[in-house]
Design an enzyme around this catalytic site. Structure first.
Site, PDB file in Angstrom:
ATOM      1  N   ASP A   1       0.874  -1.161   0.000  1.00  0.00           N
ATOM      2  CA  ASP A   1       0.000   0.000   0.000  1.00  0.00           C
ATOM      3  C   ASP A   1       0.921   1.224   0.000  1.00  0.00           C
ATOM      4  O   ASP A   1       2.095   1.132   0.377  1.00  0.00           O
ATOM      5  CB  ASP A   1      -0.939  -0.010   1.211  1.00  0.00           C
ATOM      6  CG  ASP A   1      -2.180   0.847   0.952  1.00  0.00           C
ATOM      7  OD1 ASP A   1      -2.157   1.689   0.029  1.00  0.00           O
ATOM      8  OD2 ASP A   1      -3.183   0.684   1.668  1.00  0.00           O
ATOM      9  N   TRP A   2       0.382   2.348  -0.445  1.00  0.00           N
ATOM     10  CA  TRP A   2       1.231   3.530  -0.674  1.00  0.00           C
ATOM     11  C   TRP A   2       1.889   3.986   0.640  1.00  0.00           C
ATOM     12  O   TRP A   2       1.215   4.304   1.612  1.00  0.00           O
ATOM     13  CB  TRP A   2       0.402   4.636  -1.317  1.00  0.00           C
ATOM     14  CG  TRP A   2       0.455   4.604  -2.828  1.00  0.00           C
ATOM     15  CD1 TRP A   2       0.721   5.681  -3.646  1.00  0.00           C
ATOM     16  CD2 TRP A   2       0.277   3.485  -3.722  1.00  0.00           C
ATOM     17  NE1 TRP A   2       0.725   5.269  -4.971  1.00  0.00           N
ATOM     18  CE2 TRP A   2       0.465   3.945  -5.050  1.00  0.00           C
ATOM     19  CE3 TRP A   2       0.010   2.131  -3.543  1.00  0.00           C
ATOM     20  CZ2 TRP A   2       0.374   3.111  -6.176  1.00  0.00           C
ATOM     21  CZ3 TRP A   2      -0.086   1.289  -4.656  1.00  0.00           C
ATOM     22  CH2 TRP A   2       0.104   1.786  -5.940  1.00  0.00           C
TER      23      TRP A   2
END
Ligand SMILES: *[C@@H]1O[C@H](CO)[C@@H](O)[C@H](O)[C@H]1NC(C)=O
Ligand SMILES: *[C@@H]1O[C@H](CO)[C@@H](O)[C@H](O)[C@H]1NC(C)=O
Ligand SMILES: *[C@@H]1O[C@H](CO)[C@@H](O)[C@H](O)[C@H]1NC(C)=O
Ligand SMILES: *[C@@H]1O[C@H](CO)[C@@H](O)[C@H](O)[C@H]1NC(C)=O
Ligand SMILES: *[C@@H]1O[C@H](CO)[C@@H](O)[C@H](O)[C@H]1NC(C)=O
Ligand SMILES: *[C@@H]1O[C@H](CO)[C@@H](O)[C@H](O)[C@H]1NC(C)=O
Ligand SMILES: *[C@@H]1O[C@H](CO)[C@@H](O)[C@H](O)[C@H]1NC(C)=O
Ligand SMILES: *[C@@H]1O[C@H](CO)[C@@H](O)[C@H](O)[C@H]1NC(C)=O
Ligand SMILES: *[C@@H]1O[C@H](CO)[C@@H](O)[C@H](O)[C@H]1NC(C)=O
Ligand SMILES: *[C@@H]1O[C@H](CO)[C@@H](O)[C@H](O)[C@H]1NC(C)=O
Ligand SMILES: *[C@@H]1O[C@H](CO)[C@@H](O)[C@H](O)[C@H]1NC(C)=O
Ligand SMILES: *[C@@H]1O[C@H](CO)[C@@H](O)[C@H](O)[C@H]1NC(C)=O
Length: 777
Positions: free
Chosen positions: A289-290
């Site tokens: 995930d970012w």
């Protein structure tokens, strides 16, 4: 003084950061059942495309490229760079390898234009319609393909919806893993049939927004929440729908922000190397995930393959160095790269369209990818409306001549262009949602989409009234609006917003409840429409004698008003069913109402309710009756259920009746192939026995009482119809080995239970019409 568990002793002693100086250590970690570390699972499994000939062919091509890559070029493919898309892998110019483009969202492309705004995936789940699940995936996938986006960041089964106030529950399909699993399977299949790589996310246990990430200024400072989940619950609830996505061929999985057993999900070897890459035999690549990566070597060895948005933070040159000095095996790097290239070849993306994602601020060529998707959006929108109250057939409306409309949710809030973000463009703006109240079509944050236009309820209803030759009166803003004595129907619109990055403050709001009560006081035919990104309670007014009909209208996307009018005026009979439980009051959810709050540096969230979330919990707490149970939803007609028939298919094949799948058969993506064998085939005959003359479709549901498991669990559903009055159809429920099994934590395998399985077929989790039994010997 705060206490910190014993296992942290080494961490604290090693660096004794300032925050930990005054902590004392708990002497009895055994009192805290899950205050352990995540079990180590190393080395990271290398895979070779053995699941199918299609994967094998993709791996052959990937290995051919790998053989030509220099060390730094390999590393380049594992990490993000700033570029055209929200995520871009590094290129290899020497060999003409272009960056892979990644983009949000699960319900339509975010950060672009000339794209469609689909209903959210939770709205999709409320249709309980496998054909619509597939059509949705296909249409969204086609838009990604046409925009030249290689990797779509969806579908979503995490959050599953453990807590009622979860800020992102609306992004995911359902709090039931079986329903969510079918959604994951069909949406993945549909998306990938259009050529885009689907990303099953977030893996795993991303069940609250509060402290989902470390050191966020808007949260108490410290590490992210640790979801501490026992092994059985991990498999039977949270990982369950990911099996379905993988079975459908999902070529990408996104690891989540929070920690599991105190280890960040993107560096958690038990989750990635163990559950995902060994047990489920995942052949694609894991993307972070970012900014969800917090270590270099540890995340590489734990099974992370691609880091976003920037590779250079922990990998990049440092990964090159780590491989060069053997801290990370070259085989591990090769596996990362092969998996990523294989996903690209698995989807045959060699001749992909050019990237057509552009910034709003620059003049750019128009790449319009909407096609005729507005039709399927309208259909899914209508099919996901859930009718929960309809006194004396108030609905469908019969061309009333005087229609009164109340509540800001009926209209588009006219705001400058920037505030299109109100529909989910960016959570920075969404945080100010109180000042931007308008109709709700999806939630906010990175899971929101950018609509090309919005058909508000007001527009669509007004168009209908014009056609019917009537009049319309409205008041969008008052809490105590004037009600004309002549009004034949008063439509009250309320909503409940939710967004990534914060959990919901409440499941009700006073303004909206007052509005409903104030209108109902003066209008004997008050119809309430609720747009909500999650559960919305209705008890403050549900029994009011003048509230004659109530619709949960979900988050239906750009065609919102049209979908609603199709239902309100009877062009289609409602067939949506609740995909979560609506309680009578917040406290009925108990510990599953809200996020775990902790100001500790290492906050812990013990999922000690185990399997008992949503209806499983309500069924177990005998004294709490829900207002509207899981699976509930009315139609404009009624249905009868008959002829339950159970066919035993397991005896046809001796190997499949053994308690465990055959250990000599190799795993494929999606787990042991025998998990998907149908062991029993159940049918029932559903008839439209209504007297209103309305046609309608019915979602028939099968619940199973698996021995040593919760009282009843959804293990089949089939939407039949639309059926004309008097017409019948057969609902079919194929029970697969996995659907009948529980996770044996000792054997580390799915196991059939000996003995009697009770079986019910009905219209909801509490409206059980037919009863039967399966005996496994
Ligand atoms: C630890 O406690 C001492 C004495 O109470 C205090 O001066 C110090 O600020 C505390 N340190 C932290 C990091 O809280
Ligand atoms: C977390 O700890 C529990 C209890 O020890 C264990 O059953 C489970 O497998 C662990 N899960 C992960 C992902 O570490
Ligand atoms: C993968 O398969 C190819 C072709 O069958 C074979 O040459 C190669 O050795 C295999 N690699 C691994 C790591 O199993
Ligand atoms: C790595 O990727 C970047 C961005 O796409 C590119 O500019 C650079 O040339 C690549 N480096 C190598 C060694 O190929
Ligand atoms: C959070 O901040 C603390 C203190 O600066 C630091 O020790 C810790 O490594 C940070 N956590 C992460 C995951 O970045
Ligand atoms: C990357 O490596 C350099 C040189 O060894 C080191 O100074 C730096 O801290 C490393 N970066 C990270 C994020 O570990
Ligand atoms: C790997 O290490 C060797 C010697 O330690 C060094 O000469 C070489 O430049 C390094 N290569 C890379 C790509 O870092
Ligand atoms: C429904 O209709 C019946 C028969 O017309 C009537 O007796 C009853 O009062 C109505 N109920 C409500 C709540 O309007
Ligand atoms: C927006 O909605 C919230 C909740 O319904 C309400 O409290 C607030 O007053 C509304 N704002 C306006 C401007 O109506
Ligand atoms: C229902 O509406 C009628 C007509 O406006 C009104 O007279 C009556 O008081 C209302 N009932 C309640 C309980 O408010
Ligand atoms: C339709 O069937 C249901 C369930 O068997 C029954 O309760 C209902 O009374 C029937 N309706 C009519 C109009 O016969
Ligand atoms: C189950 O029954 C239905 C209806 O008779 C049939 O179409 C389907 O093929 C059967 N499935 C299996 C696995 O036998």
């Amino acid at each position: 003084m705060k206490s910190v568990p014993l296992y942290l002793a080494s961490i604290v002693a090693a660096g004794a950061p300032a925050f930990a100086q005054n902590y004392t250590w708990t002497n009895h970690p055994s009192e805290l059942p899950y205050y352990g570390q995540s079990p180590p699972v190393y080395p990271s499994p290398q895979t070779n495309g053995t699941s199918s000939s299609r994967w094998a062919a993709a791996y052959a091509k990937a290995r051919e490229i790998l053989a030509q890559l220099e060390l730094e070029e390999k590393v380049n493919i594992t990490g993000g760079y700033t570029g055209a898309c929200v995520g871009n892998t590094g290129a290899v110019p020497r060999l003409g390898i272009e960056p892979l483009c990644f983009a949000d969202a699960p319900d339509g492309i975010r950060g672009s234009d000339f794209v469609s705004a689909f209903p959210s995936q939770s709205h999709l789940a409320a249709t309980w319609d496998k054909d619509l699940f597939l059509a949705y995936g296909k249409a969204i996938g086609r838009e990604y393909y046409d925009k030249g986006i290689n990797v779509a960041l969806g579908p979503v089964a995490g959050p599953l919806g453990r807590i009622a106030k979860g800020g992102r529950n609306w992004e995911g399909l359902s709090s039931d893993p079986y329903l969510a699993g079918w959604g994951m399977y069909q949406v993945t299949t549909g998306m990938q049939s259009s050529g885009v790589i689907a990303t099953a996310k977030h893996f795993l246990f991303n069940e609250q927004e509060l402290r989902r990430r470390p050191n966020q200024t808007y949260d108490p400072i410290g590490e992210a929440i640790s979801a501490n989940v026992d092994d059985r619950t991990a498999h039977e609830l949270y990982a369950f729908p990911f099996y379905d996505a993988l079975k459908a061929g999902a070529a990408c999985v996104m690891c989540s922000y929070q920690r599991a057993n105190n280890s960040y999900a993107c560096q958690n070897s038990k989750l990635l190397n163990g559950i995902l890459k060994t047990e489920m035999h995942f052949e694609g690549f894991v993307v972070s995930d970012w900014e969800g990566q917090h270590t270099g070597i540890a995340s590489a060895n734990a099974g992370l393959d691609v880091v976003m948005p920037l590779g250079s933070t922990y990998w990049g040159a440092n990964l090159t160095q780590a491989v060069n000095n053997s801290s990370v095996a070259v085989d591990r790097l090769d596996d990362m790269v092969t998996r990523t290239l294989a996903a690209y070849y698995y989807l045959e993306q060699e001749d992909y369209p050019d990237v057509g994602v552009f910034s709003d601020t620059e003049e750019h060529p128009i790449v319009n990818v909407q096609r005729d998707h507005k039709k399927i959006i309208r259909e899914i929108g209508a099919a996901g409306h859930v009718l929960v109250k309809n006194v004396n057939n108030t609905l469908p409306l019969k061309a009333p001549q005087f229609v009164a409309i109340y509540g800001y949710d009926a209209d588009i809030k006219a705001e400058p262009w920037e505030n299109v973000a109100r529909y989910g463009g960016g959570y920075e703006v969404n945080h100010l949602w109180n000042t931007f109240n308008g109709t709700l079509i999806v939630g906010g944050g990175s899971g929101g989409n950018i609509p090309p236009y919005v058909i508000s309820p007001f527009k669509a209803i007004q168009d209908q009234v014009i056609e019917d030759g009537g009049i319309v009166r409205w008041n969008f803003w008052s809490e105590q609006p004037h009600v004309s004595a002549t009004a034949q129907v008063c439509l009250v619109f309320i909503n409940a917003y939710a967004s990534e990055s914060f959990d919901r403050p409440s499941l009700v709001d006073e303004f909206s409840d007052n509005l409903v009560k104030n209108v109902a006081k003066n209008c004997s035919n008050t119809v309430v429409v609720i747009h909500s990104a999650g559960v919305r309670l209705v008890d403050p007014w549900i029994d009011h004698e003048n509230v004659t009909a109530v619709i949960f209208a979900g988050t239906p996307g750009q065609e919102s008003g049209h979908s609603l009018v199709d239902v309100l005026y009877g062009a289609t009979s409602p067939s949506g069913k609740l995909h979560y439980t609506v309680a009578r009051q917040e406290s009925d959810y108990g510990n599953l109402l809200d996020h775990t709050i902790s100001d500790e540096w290492f906050p812990q969230s013990d999922f000690d309710e185990g399997l008992y979330i949503d209806y499983r919990a309500f069924d177990a707490k005998l004294n709490v009756t829900p207002r509207f149970e899981f699976g509930f939803g009315l139609s404009y007609t009624t249905f009868s259920y008959a002829n339950l028939h159970i066919e035993d298919l397991s005896s046809a094949d001796n190997t499949s009746v053994s308690a465990f799948p055959d250990a000599s058969i190799p795993l494929v993506q999606g787990g042991h192939p025998q998990l998907w064998d149908t062991l029993y085939n159940v049918t029932a005959v559903i008839s439209n026995n209504g007297t209103t003359g309305a046609s309608g479709a019915e979602v028939a549901q099968l619940y199973l009482g698996i021995p040593n498991a919760p009282l009843r669990q959804l293990r089949g559903f089939d939407k039949v119809g639309p059926l004309a009055p008097g017409e019948s159809a057969t609902a079919v429920f194929e029970l697969r080995r996995r659907d009948l099994s529980i996770w044996n934590v000792v054997e580390q395998q799915w196991e059939l239970q000996k003995g009697s399985y009770k079986l019910w077929v009905g219209a909801s989790s509490r409206d059980l019409r037919l009863e039967g039994e399966i005996v496994v010997s």
